[in-house]
Design a protein around this motif. Sequence first.
Motif, PDB file in Angstrom:
ATOM      1  N   ASN A 348      -3.923  -3.787 -18.972  1.00  7.86           N
ATOM      2  CA  ASN A 348      -4.701  -3.613 -17.742  1.00  7.86           C
ATOM      3  C   ASN A 348      -4.101  -2.497 -16.895  1.00  7.86           C
ATOM      4  O   ASN A 348      -2.975  -2.611 -16.407  1.00  7.86           O
ATOM      5  CB  ASN A 348      -4.736  -4.923 -16.951  1.00  7.86           C
ATOM      6  N   GLN A 350      -4.726  -0.415 -13.494  1.00 14.01           N
ATOM      7  CA  GLN A 350      -5.505  -0.301 -12.259  1.00 14.01           C
ATOM      8  C   GLN A 350      -5.495   1.163 -11.818  1.00 14.01           C
ATOM      9  O   GLN A 350      -4.451   1.826 -11.870  1.00 14.01           O
ATOM     10  CB  GLN A 350      -4.923  -1.197 -11.171  1.00 14.01           C
ATOM     11  N   TYR A 352      -6.613   3.918  -8.776  1.00 19.20           N
ATOM     12  CA  TYR A 352      -7.043   4.225  -7.413  1.00 19.20           C
ATOM     13  C   TYR A 352      -7.381   5.706  -7.326  1.00 19.20           C
ATOM     14  O   TYR A 352      -6.625   6.553  -7.811  1.00 19.20           O
ATOM     15  CB  TYR A 352      -5.934   3.883  -6.401  1.00 19.20           C
ATOM     16  N   VAL A 393     -10.064   1.263  -7.353  1.00 16.24           N
ATOM     17  CA  VAL A 393      -9.662   0.035  -6.673  1.00 16.24           C
ATOM     18  C   VAL A 393      -9.189   0.393  -5.264  1.00 16.24           C
ATOM     19  O   VAL A 393      -8.735   1.508  -5.005  1.00 16.24           O
ATOM     20  CB  VAL A 393      -8.541  -0.692  -7.445  1.00 16.24           C
ATOM     21  N   PHE A 396      -3.660  -1.969  -5.311  1.00 16.61           N
ATOM     22  CA  PHE A 396      -3.195  -2.561  -6.566  1.00 16.61           C
ATOM     23  C   PHE A 396      -2.866  -4.032  -6.289  1.00 16.61           C
ATOM     24  O   PHE A 396      -1.917  -4.331  -5.557  1.00 16.61           O
ATOM     25  CB  PHE A 396      -1.974  -1.830  -7.101  1.00 16.61           C
ATOM     26  N   ASN A 404       0.755  -7.050  -3.130  1.00 11.40           N
ATOM     27  CA  ASN A 404      -0.248  -5.999  -3.318  1.00 11.40           C
ATOM     28  C   ASN A 404       0.254  -4.676  -2.748  1.00 11.40           C
ATOM     29  O   ASN A 404       0.962  -4.648  -1.745  1.00 11.40           O
ATOM     30  CB  ASN A 404      -1.563  -6.392  -2.646  1.00 11.40           C
TER      31      ASN A 404
END
Length: 543
Positions: A348, A350, A352, A393, A396, A404
């Motif tokens: 996975n 993430q 941004y 996103v 994170f 986060n």
Amino acid sequence: MNQTLRKRLPLLLSLLAGGLMWAAWPTSPLTFLVFTGFVPLLAIADKVNNRAKYFGLIYLALWIWNTGTTWWVGNTTVPASGIFANAFNALLMSVPLMGYKITLERHNRLTSYFALIVYWLAFEYIHQEWELSWPWLTLGNAFAMRPEWVQWYEYTGTLGGSLWVLLVNISLYAAWRKRKKGTDAGSFLLWKEGWKPALLLVIPVVISFIVAVMNVEIKRLTMNVVVVQPNIDPYDEKFSTHSAQEQLAKLLDLTRSQIGADTRFVIWPETALFTQGAWEHELNYQPEVQAIRNFLQLYPNAKIITGASTYKQYPVPGEAPATARTRSDGGPPYDAFNSAIQIDTSSNIQIYHKAKLVPGVELTPYMRYLPFMKKLAMDFGGITGSYGLTPGVDIFSNPPPYGNVFAAICYESVYSHFVAEKVRQGANLLVVSTNDGWWGNTQGHKQHMQYARLRAIETRRWVARSANTGTSCFISPLGDVIAPQPYWEPAAIKYDVTNKRRLTFYVKYSGFIAKAPLIFCILLLLYTIVLRVIRRSYVENNQ
């Protein structure tokens, strides 16, 4: 005063105003001069009746301020870009001062002072929100090197600092005007009128001290974070097609020197990966990602947050935004992004996407109306043309004990309201990944680092700052800089930071606080229009 000096006084005041604001700005130690920089501008409004002449004088002062503090934006392969940026920004900054002059001609002085405050603060809000954004010279940023003065930013953000600057300047000028009307100098300085600006200066500093005492950290659960500064030349080395694996090896070696079993996050700088770009749907197959995952097998508790240049394609017809580019191979349109990605041992990733793009460098403003200009953005970051604005996103998201993370990319860390919004969405740690090496060893990278101290105070979050060529450091929730690394030297540092969860007043209500000046500005303009209509109607009815 002799006639020659009287005639040249407005010009001297203009030069003085620009010089004072320049001298007050970070990284100068003369911050206190910001409380006097607008006084000459207020005097010019009283001494010069001709609007064109008044505009020329305030523009000169603002141009000196802009050029003196941000001349380094032209320290690139295209020096003319800096000349234009400073000249254009000075033009925009003259708008609220022209509004003040017009209001002063039509209303009483108290209303005019109020109008100046409203116009200027509304301008600062707009200058953070539109696509020509450049909030580098937001007045509240002047206190970046004086966090002990502005601990109350956790309630107001930089808006409060801008208001403080304007109020003190106005109060000083108002006191000076009254002294000129007959008050002797001694009583003016001691108690007749001088106590008002003195009180405006002292009270916020006292409040700041009290707020700082209230925010002394109680020892609690911490996270070990490693920050890497690889020091890769952005002009001659970074975007070479043959050095990507060498750069990755350097990043991993520096990380290896500090990482441990207790490390939770490793921070790498802006565009550290995929300098020639990589498709987002294929990131798991990139050799750089696979090498990082192999490295993390030894440190399974760690996650690496790094800058990256990525591509995203839009295979669905009609899905592509105005920023999308066409492919020479006939494939679906795509966007290029200045991204931050989080990699761990899982599959996975993430992603941004940088949302606050630098006008003229990463973005051609309002290209949706002028699509033929989308390729005109300067070549900074290895990919020519404007970057995309399709969101990735927001932050994170990670399970405990990680917390986060909001990974601000470069210029985004200058935006107080924007960063506060990310904390409101759940960020417990702020990360700044940047590559300030474009501007060389100038005030640019130094100012940029100092501004991050204000974001820490506003949100009461730790900041981990990874800058390609420096300055990398940690910043505490009180704005203290920890372990700053020398410019143009490779380095890796680690520190135990607190996983903060409390939301400050500013974070909770920054949306309302930021928009308040704009609302007041609209109401003031409506009041002016209505008053003008009523007066005209009265005159017509009495003729």
